[in-house]
Design a protein around this motif. Structure first.
Motif, PDB file in Angstrom:
ATOM      1  N   GLU A  48      -5.044  16.202   4.108  1.00 16.84           N
ATOM      2  CA  GLU A  48      -4.486  17.036   3.037  1.00 16.84           C
ATOM      3  C   GLU A  48      -3.487  16.293   2.167  1.00 16.84           C
ATOM      4  N   LYS A  49      -3.109  15.075   2.549  1.00 20.04           N
ATOM      5  CA  LYS A  49      -2.280  14.167   1.755  1.00 20.04           C
ATOM      6  C   LYS A  49      -0.967  14.797   1.264  1.00 20.04           C
ATOM      7  N   PRO A  50      -0.101  15.218   2.166  1.00 16.91           N
ATOM      8  CA  PRO A  50       1.211  15.690   1.727  1.00 16.91           C
ATOM      9  C   PRO A  50       2.040  14.534   1.174  1.00 16.91           C
ATOM     10  N   ASP A  51       3.114  14.847   0.487  1.00 16.46           N
ATOM     11  CA  ASP A  51       3.977  13.793  -0.047  1.00 16.46           C
ATOM     12  C   ASP A  51       4.719  13.072   1.073  1.00 16.46           C
ATOM     13  N   LEU A  52       4.975  13.785   2.157  1.00 17.70           N
ATOM     14  CA  LEU A  52       5.747  13.214   3.264  1.00 17.70           C
ATOM     15  C   LEU A  52       5.469  14.025   4.525  1.00 17.70           C
ATOM     16  N   ILE A  53       5.493  13.347   5.675  1.00 22.43           N
ATOM     17  CA  ILE A  53       5.289  14.020   6.960  1.00 22.43           C
ATOM     18  C   ILE A  53       6.533  13.824   7.810  1.00 22.43           C
ATOM     19  N   ILE A  54       7.035  14.915   8.396  1.00 24.51           N
ATOM     20  CA  ILE A  54       8.127  14.852   9.367  1.00 24.51           C
ATOM     21  C   ILE A  54       7.510  15.132  10.731  1.00 24.51           C
ATOM     22  N   SER A  55       7.678  14.208  11.671  1.00 23.20           N
ATOM     23  CA  SER A  55       7.109  14.394  13.007  1.00 23.20           C
ATOM     24  C   SER A  55       8.238  14.540  14.018  1.00 23.20           C
ATOM     25  N   VAL A  56       8.213  15.620  14.769  1.00 25.82           N
ATOM     26  CA  VAL A  56       9.262  15.912  15.744  1.00 25.82           C
ATOM     27  C   VAL A  56       8.750  15.589  17.141  1.00 25.82           C
ATOM     28  N   SER A  57       9.334  14.583  17.773  1.00 25.96           N
ATOM     29  CA  SER A  57       9.053  14.130  19.138  1.00 25.96           C
ATOM     30  C   SER A  57       8.088  12.939  19.130  1.00 25.96           C
ATOM     31  N   THR A  58       7.941  12.344  20.296  1.00 23.53           N
ATOM     32  CA  THR A  58       7.170  11.102  20.431  1.00 23.53           C
ATOM     33  C   THR A  58       5.684  11.286  20.153  1.00 23.53           C
ATOM     34  N   GLU A  59       5.049  12.240  20.850  1.00 24.90           N
ATOM     35  CA  GLU A  59       3.592  12.364  20.749  1.00 24.90           C
ATOM     36  C   GLU A  59       3.154  12.799  19.358  1.00 24.90           C
ATOM     37  N   ALA A  60       3.936  13.650  18.706  1.00 25.86           N
ATOM     38  CA  ALA A  60       3.605  14.051  17.339  1.00 25.86           C
ATOM     39  C   ALA A  60       3.680  12.847  16.409  1.00 25.86           C
ATOM     40  N   LYS A  98       0.818  -1.216   0.000  1.00 25.10           N
ATOM     41  CA  LYS A  98       0.000   0.000   0.000  1.00 25.10           C
ATOM     42  C   LYS A  98       0.854   1.269   0.000  1.00 25.10           C
ATOM     43  N   ILE A  99       2.107   1.121   0.432  1.00 22.58           N
ATOM     44  CA  ILE A  99       2.996   2.277   0.550  1.00 22.58           C
ATOM     45  C   ILE A  99       3.762   2.450  -0.751  1.00 22.58           C
ATOM     46  N   LYS A 100       3.733   3.646  -1.289  1.00 25.79           N
ATOM     47  CA  LYS A 100       4.416   3.948  -2.549  1.00 25.79           C
ATOM     48  C   LYS A 100       5.590   4.897  -2.294  1.00 25.79           C
ATOM     49  N   PRO A 101       6.648   4.802  -3.095  1.00 26.75           N
ATOM     50  CA  PRO A 101       7.738   5.781  -2.979  1.00 26.75           C
ATOM     51  C   PRO A 101       7.217   7.187  -3.276  1.00 26.75           C
ATOM     52  N   VAL A 102       7.882   8.184  -2.752  1.00 27.99           N
ATOM     53  CA  VAL A 102       7.498   9.571  -3.035  1.00 27.99           C
ATOM     54  C   VAL A 102       7.723   9.831  -4.528  1.00 27.99           C
ATOM     55  N   PRO A 103       6.697  10.273  -5.254  1.00 23.64           N
ATOM     56  CA  PRO A 103       6.862  10.511  -6.702  1.00 23.64           C
ATOM     57  C   PRO A 103       7.721  11.750  -6.963  1.00 23.64           C
ATOM     58  N   HIS A 104       8.425  11.737  -8.099  1.00 22.23           N
ATOM     59  CA  HIS A 104       9.228  12.901  -8.475  1.00 22.23           C
ATOM     60  C   HIS A 104       8.313  14.063  -8.823  1.00 22.23           C
ATOM     61  N   LYS A 105       8.626  15.242  -8.283  1.00 20.69           N
ATOM     62  CA  LYS A 105       7.810  16.431  -8.511  1.00 20.69           C
ATOM     63  C   LYS A 105       8.708  17.655  -8.639  1.00 20.69           C
ATOM     64  N   SER A 106       8.158  18.683  -9.266  1.00 21.06           N
ATOM     65  CA  SER A 106       8.884  19.964  -9.290  1.00 21.06           C
ATOM     66  C   SER A 106       8.660  20.737  -7.999  1.00 21.06           C
ATOM     67  N   GLY A 166      16.723  14.939   8.689  1.00 21.90           N
ATOM     68  CA  GLY A 166      16.563  15.589   7.391  1.00 21.90           C
ATOM     69  C   GLY A 166      17.212  14.810   6.266  1.00 21.90           C
ATOM     70  N   ARG A 167      18.322  14.149   6.549  1.00 23.33           N
ATOM     71  CA  ARG A 167      18.987  13.329   5.529  1.00 23.33           C
ATOM     72  C   ARG A 167      18.136  12.113   5.167  1.00 23.33           C
ATOM     73  N   ILE A 168      17.385  11.584   6.139  1.00 23.41           N
ATOM     74  CA  ILE A 168      16.466  10.481   5.843  1.00 23.41           C
ATOM     75  C   ILE A 168      15.331  10.981   4.949  1.00 23.41           C
ATOM     76  N   VAL A 169      14.841  12.196   5.232  1.00 26.22           N
ATOM     77  CA  VAL A 169      13.819  12.806   4.377  1.00 26.22           C
ATOM     78  C   VAL A 169      14.329  12.920   2.944  1.00 26.22           C
ATOM     79  N   LEU A 170      15.563  13.388   2.795  1.00 24.93           N
ATOM     80  CA  LEU A 170      16.160  13.544   1.466  1.00 24.93           C
ATOM     81  C   LEU A 170      16.233  12.212   0.724  1.00 24.93           C
ATOM     82  N   GLU A 171      16.548  11.153   1.465  1.00 20.50           N
ATOM     83  CA  GLU A 171      16.631   9.827   0.840  1.00 20.50           C
ATOM     84  C   GLU A 171      15.264   9.396   0.311  1.00 20.50           C
ATOM     85  N   LEU A 172      14.209   9.700   1.076  1.00 16.93           N
ATOM     86  CA  LEU A 172      12.865   9.337   0.624  1.00 16.93           C
ATOM     87  C   LEU A 172      12.414  10.198  -0.550  1.00 16.93           C
ATOM     88  N   LEU A 173      12.822  11.460  -0.554  1.00 14.22           N
ATOM     89  CA  LEU A 173      12.420  12.360  -1.641  1.00 14.22           C
ATOM     90  C   LEU A 173      13.060  11.981  -2.978  1.00 14.22           C
TER      91      LEU A 173
END
Length: 343
Positions: A104-116, A35-43, A282-289
């Motif tokens: 809102e279906k963003p391409d990726l979510i970054i969550s900072v801390s446990t509860e988030a 069900k999980i897809k890689p982040v698609p290439h976008k401008s 942030g480097r992990i985010v870059l790898e997914l992007l």
């Protein structure tokens, strides 16, 4: 039927059941992962950064994340729209915000801390989530089987902190003041109990009560402990500076969970450097992007290069002289006589 035949039939039955369970689990995992897809290439990428509150450690992680993105050319309005949402430490509000973010279906979510991170992964199993600074990401039940989650976790270095303290002064009895309603604080209490059992240290526990006068609670430590460990949960943080001030008046050193607590008056800590943790996230985010990997293909990690930190103003007030090895290794915060922090 002989006993041997009964044994082999039972063994065969158990083997068949085990194989069936394994096949079901593998099949179930496979469906969840598909069900999980890689982040698609976008401008222009749509990314949401969801942080629990505005604590200094969370702000530093956010800054590190943004710096990592900018280091590879991801800048606002050029090729990425980074929406930053702050939960202000309100769990109900964070649940509502997490629902809105996922809707809102963003391409990726970054969550900072446990509860988030908990709030977000509860709402989606398909949108890639990079957790930064979340507690026990590999073992927390809320994160189990969340194949859309990866990131860099945070774990208090309690054993190392106690070892560090023991090199500076004898620690035969250690106090802890904690919020019994905070899961992370209770987990740290249990970790401290294990450390105490291994090291032969007696633990003196105080469950913090916000409705009871602070000094009467902290006074219980006087004459009973050599030092006090303080977790970084929200309720304790609102009274932290007063707590450590009272402890110093009793000549009791305090061990803080993180570096920010040392800046506010704890004597020492061994702590992750949260800007670096954010940059690693942030480097992990870059790898997914890049669109080449899914979150479950990137192992959840933790920061390895922790800092040893000592508040030299507090050491001076308590009359503590650092041993040579601590002096050489620790980052010493000079917060008196107008001196800046320096290595």
């Amino acid at each position: 039927m002989t006993a041997i035949r009964r044994y082999w039939r039972l063994s065969l039955l158990l083997a068949v059941i085990t194989a069936a369970i394994f096949t079901f689990i593998v099949h179930d995992n496979s469906e969840a992962k598909q069900k999980i897809k890689p982040v698609p290439h976008k401008s222009m990428y749509q990314v949401t950064l969801f942080q629990e509150n505005s604590f200094p450690v969370h702000e530093k992680m956010k800054q590190g994340i943004i710096a990592a993105l900018e280091s590879k050319g991801f800048t606002e309005k050029k090729n990425i729209h980074l929406e930053i949402i702050n939960g202000q430490g309100n769990l109900m509000q964070m649940e509502t915000q997490a629902k809105k973010i996922v809707h809102e279906k963003p391409d990726l979510i970054i969550s900072v801390s446990t509860e988030a991170t908990k709030a977000v992964v509860k709402e989606t199993e398909v949108i890639p989530v990079v957790g930064v600074g979340a507690f026990q990401m590999k073992s927390e039940p809320a994160f189990e089987d969340k194949y859309n989650l990866t990131g860099i976790g945070d774990m208090p270095l309690i054993l190392n902190q106690v070892r560090m303290a023991s090199k500076i002064f004898p620690v035969k009895s250690l106090g802890i003041i904690f919020n019994p309603e905070d899961e992370e604080a209770v987990t740290q209490l249990n970790m401290l109990r294990e450390v105490g059992e291994k090291k032969g240290i007696r633990l003196f526990e105080i469950a913090f009560d916000k409705n009871t006068e602070i000094e009467s609670q902290v006074k219980k430590f006087k004459g009973n402990v050599d030092a006090v460990y303080i977790p970084a949960d929200e309720k304790i943080q609102t009274s932290f500076e007063k707590i450590v001030s009272i402890l110093r008046s009793y000549k009791i050193p305090s061990i803080g969970e993180n570096a920010e607590m040392v800046k506010k008056g704890a004597l020492l800590s061994i702590s992750a450097e949260y800007y670096r943790m954010g940059f690693s996230g942030g480097r992990i985010v870059l790898e997914l992007l890049k669109g080449e990997k899914k979150p479950f293909e990137i192992p959840i990690t933790k920061q390895m290069d922790s800092d040893w930190i000592v508040n030299m103003s507090v050491a001076k007030e308590l009359g503590i002289v650092l041993p040579n090895d601590i002096w050489q290794k620790a980052r010493k915060l000079y917060l008196y006589d107008g001196q800046n922090a320096r290595p």
